[in-house]
Design a protein around this motif. Structure first.
Motif, PDB file in Angstrom:
ATOM      1  N   VAL A   1      -4.120   5.540   4.977  1.00 26.26           N
ATOM      2  CA  VAL A   1      -4.186   4.462   3.999  1.00 26.26           C
ATOM      3  C   VAL A   1      -5.419   4.619   3.119  1.00 26.26           C
ATOM      4  O   VAL A   1      -5.360   4.483   1.892  1.00 26.26           O
ATOM      5  CB  VAL A   1      -4.203   3.088   4.699  1.00 26.26           C
TER       6      VAL A   1
ATOM      7  N   GLN B   1       0.811  -1.215   0.000  1.00 22.89           N
ATOM      8  CA  GLN B   1       0.000   0.000   0.000  1.00 22.89           C
ATOM      9  C   GLN B   1       0.844   1.266   0.000  1.00 22.89           C
ATOM     10  O   GLN B   1       0.450   2.287  -0.556  1.00 22.89           O
ATOM     11  CB  GLN B   1      -0.905   0.026   1.244  1.00 22.89           C
TER      12      GLN B   1
ATOM     13  N   THR C   1      -6.769   5.675  -1.814  1.00 28.04           N
ATOM     14  CA  THR C   1      -7.699   5.141  -2.813  1.00 28.04           C
ATOM     15  C   THR C   1      -8.177   6.240  -3.754  1.00 28.04           C
ATOM     16  O   THR C   1      -8.689   5.946  -4.835  1.00 28.04           O
ATOM     17  CB  THR C   1      -8.914   4.476  -2.133  1.00 28.04           C
TER      18      THR C   1
END
Length: 622
Positions: free
Chosen positions: A338, A108, A342
């Motif tokens: 995190v 990630q 996206t």
């Protein structure tokens, strides 16, 4: 999981000799790329012991500025710091939930480079790895078969593979693997049973033996053989010795001794009360093979301890609650940082700033939105691509590359202009002629040697190596070869001098080369993967655009957009997008591919956002 511990030990020689024939180039490539950067090594159980050995190798060679072995649970405390780090994930089977979750977590944050060493070719990690371009997966099936409970053969295999790679990269004979080496049953003193009979065993260690001590404690605890306290020789002196004073009758010592610890070990043990049982595990080799000797002596201690308490360490009969604990999956809560990645604008800004918060991140986000809005509003007529690392990845299979060329041929069918700007020479022309439909050759322009020569794909006379070499390049070549006393990995072409960075001291060599290059005011240099390209200042990849008959709007795509990267000038174009590294520019050279997607995969992602509007034109549909 279970296998007789005796059987596991009998297989060690077979396991070690399997490694002697293994190709470890993937591990070598990772080590070369990680020079002078921080290194995190992640492992649990036996793999953590291997991680500590890996950490020792790094410290010994000074290959990295800083290295640290951590467990998967510790890993979850690292997030944005992963971006600038090199990360290794060690796993025997590749299926444990902690390993799988660690892999996803690392991916990630797109670390500088990421290597997974897995001793199984059929694992969940194998499936996951295909989705993340930044990860390099080294996998091998351990010929000794499935591990026993304490994973002895996997540990030896993993450490030996890494040692072989370090030896090939550094040339340090510490890491030499000897065909004649074998694991032989050690001879212990008559006091060994007395040492093992005590409730608490203090294990003293240091340097080469630290990973052995950690593994000994791990195996004693995992197989329920006894209690072990760990201390290096000097930390033991800072109060830990007091345990002996208060638990005199129930304590013994195992001292791990390699040549560099021999003096301090003897001085320390001379001060221990004479009736405290002591066993020394020694090696006379200051080398990896010496480390293996200590490991095997520790394994023999584990075997003896198992016999004393009637437990087979390789098959200790784990209760049901223990199995459930092992398979328990812990996924750290998805924090805001995190989750932010996206969103396209956030990940584009993150790849520039290295953070997902703060004023700089906000400024980059605003800059990207302005760039992307203009990108969507613009009608383009052509695409300029870097080649290696953008269209082609020498270290991956060709499936994605084939998809890219299918798209390029389709764009050419629709009148879209294609250009390739590369540091390579005729090898690119030959490869492109195999991939591009012949009817389009006359319309595909190639800038060879970073713009040194430019011609269409149908011109088999390009590039012309018979032209006179640029004078300053010849002079610099002589300077470098005289200084280094070698010409291997150095190639002089008419318009480019290439130095491959493939050696342990490549950072030093690079600095020597760049210092020499600065003496020539008409030369400039770029870094590309494992090489330095030096070219005349008048040349540039961006020179390809004026060679087209018209002046179309171009979208430029490359992978090395960082300052001094060989795509820096190309991606400084108004519409430059990167598939990997970016510059600090707030107006161009953006990478907005999904996290974990880079190189040719990111190129394909961008191509899939393209929509042909009319003949000879396209726009972004994102």
């Amino acid at each position: 999981m279970g296998k007789s511990f005796k059987t596991e030990l009998e297989l060690l020689n077979h396991t070690f000799h399997q490694v002697l024939n293994c190709d470890v180039k993937k591990i070598e490539r990772f080590l070369s790329n990680s020079i002078d950067n921080s290194l995190l090594i992640v492992g649990s159980g036996g793999s953590y012991s291997a991680a500590r050995a890996f950490d020792y190798f790094s410290q010994r060679t000074m290959l990295n500025k800083l290295s640290k072995a951590i467990t998967p649970f510790e890993l979850f405390n690292y997030n944005e710091s992963l971006k600038g780090s090199n990360v290794v994930l060690l796993t025997a089977g590749g299926n444990n939930p902690d390993t799988v979750n660690s892999f996803k977590y690392i991916s990630q944050f797109e670390p500088k480079s990421f290597l997974t060493i897995c001793l199984s070719k059929k694992s969940k990690i194998h499936t996951l790895s295909s989705k993340f371009e930044r990860n390099s997966l080294f996998e091998i099936d351990n010929s000794s078969g499935k591990d026993g409970f304490l994973a002895v053969n996997s540990l030896i295999s993993m450490m030996s593979l890494v040692s072989k790679a370090y030896g090939n990269v550094t040339g340090d004979n510490f890491f030499d693997l000897n065909n004649d080496f074998g694991f032989n049953i050690p001879a212990f003193t008559s006091d060994i049973n007395n040492v093992l009979s005590k409730k608490t065993i203090i294990v003293l260690h240091g340097g080469l033996s630290t990973s052995v001590a950690i593994d000994l404690e791990s195996k004693f605890t995992e197989a329920a053989l006894g209690n072990i306290q760990l201390a290096d020789y000097r930390n033991f002196a800072h109060g830990r010795h007091h345990w002996i004073a208060k638990h005199y009758n129930d304590t013994s010592i195992i001292a791990l001794v390699s040549p560099k610890e021999e003096i301090i070990a003897n001085k320390t043990l001379s001060l221990i009360p004479l009736d405290i049982p002591v066993c020394k595990l020694c090696t006379q080799k200051d080398s990896f093979l010496g480390m293996l000797e200590l490991f095997y002596q520790a394994f023999a201690i584990v075997d003896l301890a198992g016999k004393l308490v009637n437990i087979d360490p390789g098959n200790p009969r784990v209760p049901e609650f223990g199995r459930k604990l092992y398979h328990l999956s812990f996924t750290p809560p998805i924090n805001k940082k995190v989750k932010a990645l996206t969103l396209q604008e956030n990940r584009a800004a993150y790849k520039k700033s290295g953070s997902v918060c703060g004023d700089l991140f906000t400024k980059y986000k605003l800059g990207f939105n302005k760039f992307y809005n203009t990108l969507k509003e613009t009608t383009f007529n052509g695409l300029i691509f870097d080649y290696d690392g953008t269209i082609k990845d020498k270290n991956k299979d060709s499936d994605i590359e084939d998809e890219i060329f299918n798209r390029l041929n389709l764009l050419l069918d629709n009148g879209i202009i294609i250009g390739i700007a590369t540091g390579r020479g005729q090898s690119v022309r030959k490869e492109l002629q195999e991939k591009i439909h012949k009817r389009h050759w006359k319309n595909v322009l190639i800038a060879y040697y970073n713009g040194g020569e430019i011609g269409f794909l149908d011109n088999n006379e390009m590039p012309n190596k018979n032209v006179e070499t640029y004078q300053s390049l010849s002079l610099l070549y002589n300077d470098i070869t005289n200084m280094l006393g070698m010409s291997d990995n150095i190639e002089l072409r008419p318009y480019q001098l290439t130095i491959m960075q493939t050696t342990y001291n490549s950072e030093v060599i690079k600095n020597i080369v760049l210092d020499m290059c600065l003496k020539y005011s008409d030369l400039k240099y770029f870094e590309s993967g494992h090489s330095i390209d030096i070219i005349p200042k008048v040349n540039s990849k961006i020179k390809i655009i004026p060679h087209f008959n018209e002046n179309p709007n171009f979208l430029c795509v490359g992978d090395s957009g960082q300052i001094n990267g060989n795509d820096y000038e190309l991606l400084s174009h108004q519409f430059g997008i990167s598939v990997k590294n970016v510059s600090p520019s707030i107006s161009t050279c953006w990478n907005f591919a999904p996290v974990g997607t880079e190189g040719p995969s990111a190129t394909l992602y961008y191509l899939n956002l393209i929509e042909v509007t009319i003949e000879g034109s396209f726009s972004f549909k994102g």
